[in-house]
Design a protein around this motif. Structure first.
Motif, PDB file in Angstrom:
ATOM      1  N   MET A   1      -1.808  51.780  84.524  1.00 26.64           N
ATOM      2  CA  MET A   1      -2.007  50.702  83.572  1.00 26.64           C
ATOM      3  C   MET A   1      -1.071  49.566  83.954  1.00 26.64           C
ATOM      4  O   MET A   1       0.116  49.766  84.180  1.00 26.64           O
ATOM      5  N   LYS A   2      -1.640  48.381  83.983  1.00 27.15           N
ATOM      6  CA  LYS A   2      -0.847  47.179  84.239  1.00 27.15           C
ATOM      7  C   LYS A   2      -0.234  46.719  82.919  1.00 27.15           C
ATOM      8  O   LYS A   2      -0.910  46.677  81.895  1.00 27.15           O
ATOM      9  N   LEU A   3       1.050  46.389  82.955  1.00 22.92           N
ATOM     10  CA  LEU A   3       1.763  45.989  81.751  1.00 22.92           C
ATOM     11  C   LEU A   3       2.266  44.557  81.901  1.00 22.92           C
ATOM     12  O   LEU A   3       2.920  44.233  82.893  1.00 22.92           O
ATOM     13  N   ILE A   4       1.949  43.716  80.924  1.00 25.17           N
ATOM     14  CA  ILE A   4       2.393  42.314  80.928  1.00 25.17           C
ATOM     15  C   ILE A   4       3.168  42.081  79.635  1.00 25.17           C
ATOM     16  O   ILE A   4       2.636  42.260  78.549  1.00 25.17           O
ATOM     17  N   ILE A   5       4.444  41.696  79.774  1.00 28.17           N
ATOM     18  CA  ILE A   5       5.278  41.449  78.604  1.00 28.17           C
ATOM     19  C   ILE A   5       5.686  39.986  78.594  1.00 28.17           C
ATOM     20  O   ILE A   5       6.202  39.471  79.585  1.00 28.17           O
ATOM     21  N   GLN A   6       5.443  39.328  77.464  1.00 28.84           N
ATOM     22  CA  GLN A   6       5.830  37.927  77.288  1.00 28.84           C
ATOM     23  C   GLN A   6       6.811  37.820  76.129  1.00 28.84           C
ATOM     24  O   GLN A   6       6.646  38.498  75.105  1.00 28.84           O
ATOM     25  N   THR A   7       7.803  36.963  76.307  1.00 30.57           N
ATOM     26  CA  THR A   7       8.765  36.694  75.238  1.00 30.57           C
ATOM     27  C   THR A   7       8.955  35.172  75.165  1.00 30.57           C
ATOM     28  O   THR A   7       9.956  34.645  75.647  1.00 30.57           O
ATOM     29  N   PRO A   8       7.994  34.477  74.575  1.00 33.24           N
ATOM     30  CA  PRO A   8       8.089  33.011  74.542  1.00 33.24           C
ATOM     31  C   PRO A   8       9.284  32.531  73.715  1.00 33.24           C
ATOM     32  O   PRO A   8       9.578  33.063  72.650  1.00 33.24           O
ATOM     33  N   VAL A  24       4.560  51.769  74.865  1.00 33.69           N
ATOM     34  CA  VAL A  24       3.163  51.413  75.147  1.00 33.69           C
ATOM     35  C   VAL A  24       2.562  52.340  76.204  1.00 33.69           C
ATOM     36  O   VAL A  24       1.409  52.745  76.094  1.00 33.69           O
ATOM     37  N   ARG A  25       3.350  52.724  77.189  1.00 32.71           N
ATOM     38  CA  ARG A  25       2.838  53.619  78.237  1.00 32.71           C
ATOM     39  C   ARG A  25       2.416  54.980  77.661  1.00 32.71           C
ATOM     40  O   ARG A  25       1.528  55.630  78.198  1.00 32.71           O
ATOM     41  N   LYS A  26       3.025  55.410  76.566  1.00 35.98           N
ATOM     42  CA  LYS A  26       2.665  56.690  75.946  1.00 35.98           C
ATOM     43  C   LYS A  26       1.236  56.679  75.409  1.00 35.98           C
ATOM     44  O   LYS A  26       0.636  57.735  75.212  1.00 35.98           O
ATOM     45  N   LEU A  27       0.668  55.493  75.195  1.00 33.14           N
ATOM     46  CA  LEU A  27      -0.713  55.403  74.715  1.00 33.14           C
ATOM     47  C   LEU A  27      -1.705  55.932  75.749  1.00 33.14           C
ATOM     48  O   LEU A  27      -2.810  56.326  75.407  1.00 33.14           O
ATOM     49  N   GLN A  28      -1.291  55.958  77.017  1.00 27.17           N
ATOM     50  CA  GLN A  28      -2.170  56.475  78.065  1.00 27.17           C
ATOM     51  C   GLN A  28      -2.412  57.975  77.913  1.00 27.17           C
ATOM     52  O   GLN A  28      -3.378  58.500  78.462  1.00 27.17           O
ATOM     53  N   LEU A  29      -1.555  58.655  77.169  1.00 30.94           N
ATOM     54  CA  LEU A  29      -1.764  60.080  76.923  1.00 30.94           C
ATOM     55  C   LEU A  29      -2.998  60.298  76.048  1.00 30.94           C
ATOM     56  O   LEU A  29      -3.632  61.343  76.112  1.00 30.94           O
ATOM     57  N   ILE A  30      -3.332  59.300  75.232  1.00 32.85           N
ATOM     58  CA  ILE A  30      -4.502  59.386  74.356  1.00 32.85           C
ATOM     59  C   ILE A  30      -5.757  58.946  75.101  1.00 32.85           C
ATOM     60  O   ILE A  30      -6.813  59.543  74.966  1.00 32.85           O
ATOM     61  N   ASN A  31      -5.623  57.880  75.899  1.00 32.56           N
ATOM     62  CA  ASN A  31      -6.773  57.363  76.642  1.00 32.56           C
ATOM     63  C   ASN A  31      -6.293  56.860  78.000  1.00 32.56           C
ATOM     64  O   ASN A  31      -5.643  55.821  78.088  1.00 32.56           O
ATOM     65  N   GLU A  32      -6.651  57.593  79.038  1.00 37.02           N
ATOM     66  CA  GLU A  32      -6.211  57.219  80.393  1.00 37.02           C
ATOM     67  C   GLU A  32      -7.029  56.065  80.976  1.00 37.02           C
ATOM     68  O   GLU A  32      -6.740  55.601  82.070  1.00 37.02           O
ATOM     69  N   ARG A  33      -8.018  55.590  80.232  1.00 33.98           N
ATOM     70  CA  ARG A  33      -8.863  54.488  80.722  1.00 33.98           C
ATOM     71  C   ARG A  33      -8.292  53.108  80.390  1.00 33.98           C
ATOM     72  O   ARG A  33      -8.917  52.099  80.692  1.00 33.98           O
ATOM     73  N   ILE A  34      -7.116  53.043  79.788  1.00 34.93           N
ATOM     74  CA  ILE A  34      -6.497  51.751  79.477  1.00 34.93           C
ATOM     75  C   ILE A  34      -6.177  51.056  80.797  1.00 34.93           C
ATOM     76  O   ILE A  34      -5.469  51.598  81.641  1.00 34.93           O
ATOM     77  N   VAL A  35      -6.703  49.850  80.971  1.00 34.08           N
ATOM     78  CA  VAL A  35      -6.526  49.106  82.215  1.00 34.08           C
ATOM     79  C   VAL A  35      -5.257  48.249  82.155  1.00 34.08           C
ATOM     80  O   VAL A  35      -4.464  48.236  83.103  1.00 34.08           O
ATOM     81  N   GLU A  36      -5.084  47.539  81.044  1.00 32.43           N
ATOM     82  CA  GLU A  36      -3.948  46.621  80.886  1.00 32.43           C
ATOM     83  C   GLU A  36      -3.424  46.661  79.471  1.00 32.43           C
ATOM     84  O   GLU A  36      -4.167  46.959  78.529  1.00 32.43           O
ATOM     85  N   ALA A  37      -2.149  46.330  79.363  1.00 35.73           N
ATOM     86  CA  ALA A  37      -1.539  46.138  78.051  1.00 35.73           C
ATOM     87  C   ALA A  37      -0.781  44.817  78.088  1.00 35.73           C
ATOM     88  O   ALA A  37       0.053  44.596  78.966  1.00 35.73           O
ATOM     89  N   HIS A  38      -1.113  43.938  77.153  1.00 36.46           N
ATOM     90  CA  HIS A  38      -0.425  42.654  77.019  1.00 36.46           C
ATOM     91  C   HIS A  38       0.465  42.744  75.784  1.00 36.46           C
ATOM     92  O   HIS A  38      -0.037  42.941  74.679  1.00 36.46           O
ATOM     93  N   ILE A  39       1.760  42.592  75.976  1.00 37.19           N
ATOM     94  CA  ILE A  39       2.720  42.670  74.876  1.00 37.19           C
ATOM     95  C   ILE A  39       3.355  41.293  74.718  1.00 37.19           C
ATOM     96  O   ILE A  39       3.863  40.727  75.682  1.00 37.19           O
ATOM     97  N   CYS A  40       3.339  40.791  73.506  1.00 35.68           N
ATOM     98  CA  CYS A  40       3.981  39.508  73.219  1.00 35.68           C
ATOM     99  C   CYS A  40       4.982  39.716  72.085  1.00 35.68           C
ATOM    100  O   CYS A  40       4.611  40.126  70.990  1.00 35.68           O
TER     101      CYS A  40
END
Length: 104
Positions: A1-8, A24-40
């Motif tokens: 999973m690609k992880l993008i974190i922004q802190t404007p 956020v990476r722990k969410l992949q244990l529920i669904n391994e099909r997560i492609v990206e996570a955008h965190i702001c």
């Protein structure tokens, strides 16, 4: 999973970024099909104590999921957002499995 974190508008400490990434990476244990996570992570400029906002968008094939929580600490807002996304992923997974059973 690609992880993008922004802190404007502020520089987050590495400890906070690692905390967000770990949860956020722990969410992949529920669904391994997560492609990206955008965190702001944002600061609300209001007078309220609960001025820390965490928004997370998960890119999952066929459906993007989103959660936004506001709290008095970023850690708490992150945990609440991840918890909301966990419920959404579990609901999505249940519905997806039921649809697959109907087509068989």
């Amino acid at each position: 999973m690609k992880l993008i974190i922004q802190t404007p508008h502020f520089d987050a400490q590495q400890k906070l970024l690692a905390f967000a990434e770990d949860h956020v990476r722990k969410l992949q244990l529920i669904n391994e099909r997560i492609v990206e996570a955008h965190i702001c992570l944002k600061l609300d400029k209001s007078d309220k104590r609960e001025n820390k906002i965490c928004e997370i968008k998960l890119v999952v094939p066929g459906n993007d999921l989103f959660a936004s929580k506001q709290s008095n600490s970023f850690e708490d807002a992150i945990q609440q957002s991840v918890s909301a996304l966990k419920r959404q992923l579990e609901h999505w997974k249940t519905n997806h499995e039921q649809r697959a059973e109907k087509t068989q």
